[in-house]
Design an enzyme around this catalytic site. Structure first.
Site, short mmCIF file in Angstrom:
data_model
loop_
_atom_site.label_atom_id
_atom_site.label_comp_id
_atom_site.label_asym_id
_atom_site.label_seq_id
_atom_site.Cartn_x
_atom_site.Cartn_y
_atom_site.Cartn_z
N ASP A 12 0.88 -1.17 0.00
CA ASP A 12 0.00 0.00 0.00
C ASP A 12 0.92 1.22 0.00
O ASP A 12 2.12 1.12 0.25
CB ASP A 12 -0.88 -0.02 1.26
CG ASP A 12 -1.79 1.21 1.33
OD1 ASP A 12 -2.26 1.68 0.28
OD2 ASP A 12 -2.02 1.72 2.45
N SER A 13 0.33 2.37 -0.23
CA SER A 13 1.11 3.60 -0.15
C SER A 13 1.54 3.87 1.30
O SER A 13 2.49 4.62 1.52
CB SER A 13 0.28 4.77 -0.66
OG SER A 13 -0.94 4.82 0.05
N CYS A 75 -3.73 -0.95 -1.97
CA CYS A 75 -4.02 0.47 -2.19
C CYS A 75 -5.06 0.61 -3.31
O CYS A 75 -4.85 0.11 -4.42
CB CYS A 75 -2.72 1.16 -2.58
SG CYS A 75 -2.91 2.90 -3.01
N GLU A 154 -5.07 9.17 9.39
CA GLU A 154 -3.65 9.12 9.80
C GLU A 154 -3.44 9.75 11.16
O GLU A 154 -2.62 9.31 11.96
CB GLU A 154 -2.79 9.87 8.77
CG GLU A 154 -2.65 9.18 7.44
CD GLU A 154 -1.46 8.23 7.40
OE1 GLU A 154 -0.46 8.51 8.08
OE2 GLU A 154 -1.56 7.20 6.71
N CYS A 186 -11.08 3.45 -0.33
CA CYS A 186 -9.72 3.90 0.04
C CYS A 186 -9.36 3.17 1.32
O CYS A 186 -10.21 2.99 2.21
CB CYS A 186 -9.72 5.41 0.27
SG CYS A 186 -8.18 6.03 0.95
N HIS A 188 -7.97 4.00 3.92
CA HIS A 188 -8.10 4.72 5.20
C HIS A 188 -9.55 4.90 5.66
O HIS A 188 -9.80 5.18 6.83
CB HIS A 188 -7.46 6.10 5.09
CG HIS A 188 -5.98 6.06 5.06
ND1 HIS A 188 -5.26 5.37 4.12
CD2 HIS A 188 -5.05 6.63 5.88
CE1 HIS A 188 -3.97 5.51 4.36
NE2 HIS A 188 -3.82 6.28 5.42
N1 DGL Z 1 -3.79 3.88 -0.02
C1 DGL Z 1 -4.52 4.93 -0.68
C2 DGL Z 1 -5.79 4.37 -1.32
O1 DGL Z 1 -6.31 3.38 -0.88
C3 DGL Z 1 -4.90 6.04 0.28
C4 DGL Z 1 -3.74 6.87 0.76
C5 DGL Z 1 -3.02 7.57 -0.37
O2 DGL Z 1 -3.57 8.51 -0.97
O3 DGL Z 1 -1.91 7.14 -0.66
O4 DGL Z 1 -6.26 4.91 -2.28
#
Ligand code: DGL
Length: 270
Positions: A12-13, A75, A154, A186, A188
């Site tokens: 993931d990011s 992600c 976050e 997403c 988060h």
């Molecule tokens: N992991 C990203 C997503 O699920 C969210 C956080 C980001 O923007 O990197 O789209």
């Protein structure tokens, strides 16, 4: 029946994809997992398609070097824009994204009016619209970019007035007619589920793709006779590209249990 003890790679990011790890562990306790959070480059959601593909390819290579038997793109943004590029890069290692399982979960609710909440990058590419249209062409789908949710999650600012007001501002223009299903598109957003549910109204079913993604991972491994053998619980190895302390602190919320910073390894992406 054959087995494959190699780990599943998940990236993931940042730390949000740990919610997918949690779902995989619940569904497949014997599987080992290598997780990479590309925290040095977070957020992916506000970046261009080309940049996200470049970042995602680098992250996926780190996992491939660790001899994973499958890569799960936890992600949503990377799943939405880079899944094809990653499948080409990693073949024959199978690649599973979260968008298709999320779309399936939304359609499975029986909803005809679906609202997708996601990052700018995911919304821009229209991946959820296409995935839902493939399964139920008559569904009406609206998508809203909700970038502030990422920062709130976050920060752990998931309860109270602030997330409620932000959710209200994003959702209110899309409440007439009310959505029947709302996709948390997403990594988060599941942490903000209460505020989002309140803004969407009591008739909306919230859809989180983590469990559906885990189910797809299980089905794909089973089809390839590549599940882990029954034995002790699988090992979870955690890697971050920046800020192991923050990774551990924030990541524990997504994983559902505390993470010791000494268990997170720093890795530099080439
Ligand atoms: N992991 C990203 C997503 O699920 C969210 C956080 C980001 O923007 O990197 O789209």
């Amino acid at each position: 029946m054959a087995f494959d003890p190699r780990p599943i790679g998940v990236f993931d990011s940042g730390v949000g994809g740990l919610s997918v790890v949690r779902a995989i562990v619940e569904a497949m306790p014997f599987e080992s997992i290598v997780y990479l959070g590309d925290t040095a480059r977070l957020p992916y959601g506000t970046k261009s398609r080309e940049t996200v593909i470049r970042y995602a390819r680098r992250a996926a290579r780190v996992l491939a070097e660790r001899d994973v038997k499958m890569v799960v793109v936890a992600c949503n943004t990377a799943s939405a824009v880079a899944l094809g590029a990653l499948s080409d890069l990693l073949a024959p290692v199978p690649v599973v994204g979260v968008v298709e399982p999320g779309a399936r979960a939304a359609v499975a609710t029986g909803a005809r009016r679906i609202l997708v909440l996601a990052t700018e990058g995911t919304v821009r590419g229209g991946a959820y619209e296409r995935a839902i249209a493939r399964i139920r062409p008559e569904a009406s789908v609206a998508s809203v970019a909700c970038p502030l949710f990422v920062g709130l999650a976050e920060e752990g600012w998931t309860d109270g007035q602030v997330p409620r007001l932000v959710a209200e501002a994003y959702v209110a223009p899309h409440r007439t007619p009310p959505p029947e299903a709302v996709v948390l598109g997403c990594t988060h957003f599941p942490l903000l589920a209460d505020a989002i549910a309140e803004a969407c109204g009591s008739k909306a079913v919230l859809v989180d793709s983590a469990a559906t993604t885990a189910a797809q991972v299980k089905a794909r491994l089973r089809a390839r006779e590549a599940e882990a053998p029954i034995g002790p619980p699988g090992r979870i190895e955690l890697f971050a590209t920046d800020g192991v302390d923050r990774f551990a602190r924030v990541g524990g919320r997504f994983l559902g249990r505390p993470i010791d910073p000494t268990d997170v390894q720093l890795v530099n992406l080439p």
